[in-house]
Design an enzyme around this catalytic site. Structure first.
Site, PDB file in Angstrom:
ATOM      1  N   ASP A  15     -14.762  29.948 -17.805  1.00 51.41           N
ATOM      2  CA  ASP A  15     -14.959  28.571 -18.220  1.00 51.41           C
ATOM      3  C   ASP A  15     -16.356  28.321 -18.911  1.00 51.41           C
ATOM      4  O   ASP A  15     -17.068  29.077 -18.685  1.00 51.41           O
ATOM      5  CB  ASP A  15     -15.050  27.515 -17.044  1.00 51.41           C
ATOM      6  CG  ASP A  15     -15.287  26.229 -17.058  1.00 51.41           C
ATOM      7  OD1 ASP A  15     -14.632  25.701 -18.304  1.00 51.41           O
ATOM      8  OD2 ASP A  15     -15.494  25.530 -16.142  1.00 51.41           O
ATOM      9  N   ASN A  17     -16.586  27.667 -22.580  1.00 52.73           N
ATOM     10  CA  ASN A  17     -16.685  27.936 -24.214  1.00 52.73           C
ATOM     11  C   ASN A  17     -17.166  26.802 -24.743  1.00 52.73           C
ATOM     12  O   ASN A  17     -17.937  26.641 -25.843  1.00 52.73           O
ATOM     13  CB  ASN A  17     -15.443  28.158 -24.422  1.00 52.73           C
ATOM     14  CG  ASN A  17     -14.800  29.766 -24.143  1.00 52.73           C
ATOM     15  OD1 ASN A  17     -15.662  30.410 -23.562  1.00 52.73           O
ATOM     16  ND2 ASN A  17     -13.668  29.839 -23.946  1.00 52.73           N
ATOM     17  N   GLY A  18     -16.621  25.451 -24.395  1.00 54.67           N
ATOM     18  CA  GLY A  18     -17.024  24.143 -25.268  1.00 54.67           C
ATOM     19  C   GLY A  18     -18.397  23.869 -25.051  1.00 54.67           C
ATOM     20  O   GLY A  18     -18.838  23.175 -25.887  1.00 54.67           O
ATOM     21  N   SER A  60      -4.148  27.196 -19.689  1.00 54.33           N
ATOM     22  CA  SER A  60      -3.226  26.664 -18.452  1.00 54.33           C
ATOM     23  C   SER A  60      -2.371  25.355 -19.056  1.00 54.33           C
ATOM     24  O   SER A  60      -2.322  25.232 -20.253  1.00 54.33           O
ATOM     25  CB  SER A  60      -4.449  25.827 -17.560  1.00 54.33           C
ATOM     26  OG  SER A  60      -4.879  24.592 -18.446  1.00 54.33           O
ATOM     27  N   GLU A  62      -2.251  22.419 -18.111  1.00 56.50           N
ATOM     28  CA  GLU A  62      -2.986  21.429 -18.733  1.00 56.50           C
ATOM     29  C   GLU A  62      -3.566  21.435 -20.015  1.00 56.50           C
ATOM     30  O   GLU A  62      -3.951  20.219 -20.568  1.00 56.50           O
ATOM     31  CB  GLU A  62      -4.090  21.041 -17.492  1.00 56.50           C
ATOM     32  CG  GLU A  62      -3.354  20.568 -16.170  1.00 56.50           C
ATOM     33  CD  GLU A  62      -3.126  22.033 -15.544  1.00 56.50           C
ATOM     34  OE1 GLU A  62      -3.428  22.989 -15.609  1.00 56.50           O
ATOM     35  OE2 GLU A  62      -2.355  21.695 -14.137  1.00 56.50           O
ATOM     36  N   ASN A  63      -4.013  22.692 -20.659  1.00 64.66           N
ATOM     37  CA  ASN A  63      -4.599  22.807 -21.689  1.00 64.66           C
ATOM     38  C   ASN A  63      -3.745  22.158 -23.016  1.00 64.66           C
ATOM     39  O   ASN A  63      -4.455  21.770 -24.009  1.00 64.66           O
ATOM     40  CB  ASN A  63      -5.057  24.203 -22.217  1.00 64.66           C
ATOM     41  CG  ASN A  63      -6.015  24.730 -21.194  1.00 64.66           C
ATOM     42  OD1 ASN A  63      -6.364  25.943 -21.053  1.00 64.66           O
ATOM     43  ND2 ASN A  63      -6.674  23.953 -20.659  1.00 64.66           N
ATOM     44  N   ARG A 183     -15.668  32.216 -11.089  1.00 71.61           N
ATOM     45  CA  ARG A 183     -15.387  31.141 -12.037  1.00 71.61           C
ATOM     46  C   ARG A 183     -16.985  31.092 -12.732  1.00 71.61           C
ATOM     47  O   ARG A 183     -18.012  31.070 -11.923  1.00 71.61           O
ATOM     48  CB  ARG A 183     -15.093  29.857 -11.354  1.00 71.61           C
ATOM     49  CG  ARG A 183     -15.099  29.028 -12.342  1.00 71.61           C
ATOM     50  CD  ARG A 183     -14.601  27.402 -11.940  1.00 71.61           C
ATOM     51  NE  ARG A 183     -14.476  26.691 -13.014  1.00 71.61           N
ATOM     52  CZ  ARG A 183     -13.377  25.751 -13.540  1.00 71.61           C
ATOM     53  NH1 ARG A 183     -12.353  25.845 -12.276  1.00 71.61           N
ATOM     54  NH2 ARG A 183     -13.378  24.978 -14.325  1.00 71.61           N
ATOM     55  N   SER A 191      -8.858  25.029 -10.173  1.00 66.30           N
ATOM     56  CA  SER A 191      -8.256  24.648 -11.267  1.00 66.30           C
ATOM     57  C   SER A 191      -6.929  25.325 -11.123  1.00 66.30           C
ATOM     58  O   SER A 191      -6.435  25.474 -12.683  1.00 66.30           O
ATOM     59  CB  SER A 191      -9.167  24.917 -12.512  1.00 66.30           C
ATOM     60  OG  SER A 191     -10.192  24.359 -12.554  1.00 66.30           O
TER      61      SER A 191
END
Length: 241
Positions: A15, A17-18, A60, A62-63, A183, A191
Site C-alpha cells: 500500500d 504507491n499513490g 484486488s 475492488e481495484n 501492510r 482489506s
C-alpha cells in the site's frame, strides 16, 4: 532471528504507491512503477532471509473501481513485470502461483500468467504468490460454489465437510497459511486479503510507503515477528510444557 523463527510464509499488502507519487507531485502511475521495483526487492529479500513463500496483494477485486486509465496502466505494468521477471524467477528457481479470478483479467494477461506458472511449476523450494483480481470474500464464495457442485455430483459428502476440505477449494490450496502479514503505508486494515488464511498470522504494520520498502524494512518486520510468541489459543505454560 534464527532459522527456527523465520516465517515460512509472508504475505504483503503493498500500500502507498499513490501517496508516494502524490508527495512528490508525480503521476500516480509513477508510484506504481516504483512499487514494481519494490516487488523485486521484496522477492530478493525473502530468499536472502530464507522465507520460502511470499504472497503479494497486487490487484484486488475492488481495484476495478479506480479510474480506467489507472486500471489500464496497472495492467500494462503487470504485463511488463511478467515478461521481464520470468527469466529471473527461473534463474532463482521460484515457482509462481497466482490466486484470484483469472477469467476476468485481460486475455493477454491470462496467457502470460499461465505461461509463467507452467514455466516455473517444477520449482519447489520457493514460491511467489501473486494475488491478482483477488478478494477474500469472492474466494470464499467461489469455494462454496465449488463445494456445492462437488456435493451435487456425489464426489463430496457434505456431512463430512471440515476446514481442511474447504481449504482444498480455496485459491490457495496446497499453499501454507501465512505466518506474517505485512501492510505498508501505516494503514491498519486487512482489506479483504487472505482473511481465512490469516486467522493466526502475526500482523506487522509498517509506516513506510510501498515504493520505499526495502531489504532493511523487510528484515525489521522479520525481527519483530521473531520476537513475538505465537500461542494459538494456548497459554505460555502450555507451550513450554
Amino acid at each position: 532471528m534464527t532459522a527456527s523463527n523465520i516465517p515460512e510464509h509472508v504475505a504483503i499488502i503493498m500500500d502507498g504507491n499513490g501517496r508516494w507519487a502524490q508527495q512528490r507531485k508525480l503521476p500516480r502511475i509513477e508510484g506504481h512503477r516504483r512499487g514494481a521495483e519494490a516487488v523485486k526487492r521484496a522477492l530478493k529479500a525473502a530468499q536472502t532471509y530464507g522465507v520460502k513463500n511470499l504472497t503479494l496483494y497486487a490487484f484486488s477485486v475492488e481495484n476495478w473501481k479506480r479510474p480506467q486509465d489507472e486500471v489500464d496502466a496497472l495492467m500494462n505494468l503487470l504485463e511488463r513485470f511478467l515478461k521481464d521477471q520470468l527469466s529471473e524467477l527461473i534463474k532463482r528457481k521460484v515457482r509462481l502461483r497466482v490466486i484470484g479470478r483469472y477469467q476476468e483479467l485481460p486475455e493477454k494477461i491470462q496467457t502470460l500468467l499461465h505461461e509463467s506458472e507452467a514455466a516455473t511449476q517444477d520449482f519447489s523450494e520457493y514460491t511467489l504468490g501473486l494475488a491478482i483480481n483477488y478478494g477474500s470474500r469472492t474466494e470464499v464464495l467461489d469455494a462454496v460454489k465449488s463445494i456445492a457442485k462437488a456435493a451435487q455430483a456425489g464426489t463430496l459428502d457434505i456431512e463430512s465437510l471440515d476446514y481442511h476440505t474447504l481449504q482444498q477449494h480455496l485459491y490457495t490450496r496446497n499453499m501454507p497459511d501465512p505466518d506474517l502479514v505485512i501492510r505498508t503505508s501505516g494503514e491498519s486494515r486487512l482489506s479483504n486479503f487472505l482473511l481465512l488464511q490469516s486467522a493466526y498470522a502475526e500482523i506487522y504494520l509498517s509506516k513506510v510507503l510501498w515504493p520505499d520498502f526495502n531489504e532493511a524494512e523487510f528484515k525489521l518486520a522479520l525481527d519483530v515477528y521473531a520476537s513475538r510468541e505465537r500461542r494459538y489459543g494456548k497459554t505460555t505454560a502450555q507451550l513450554k510444557a
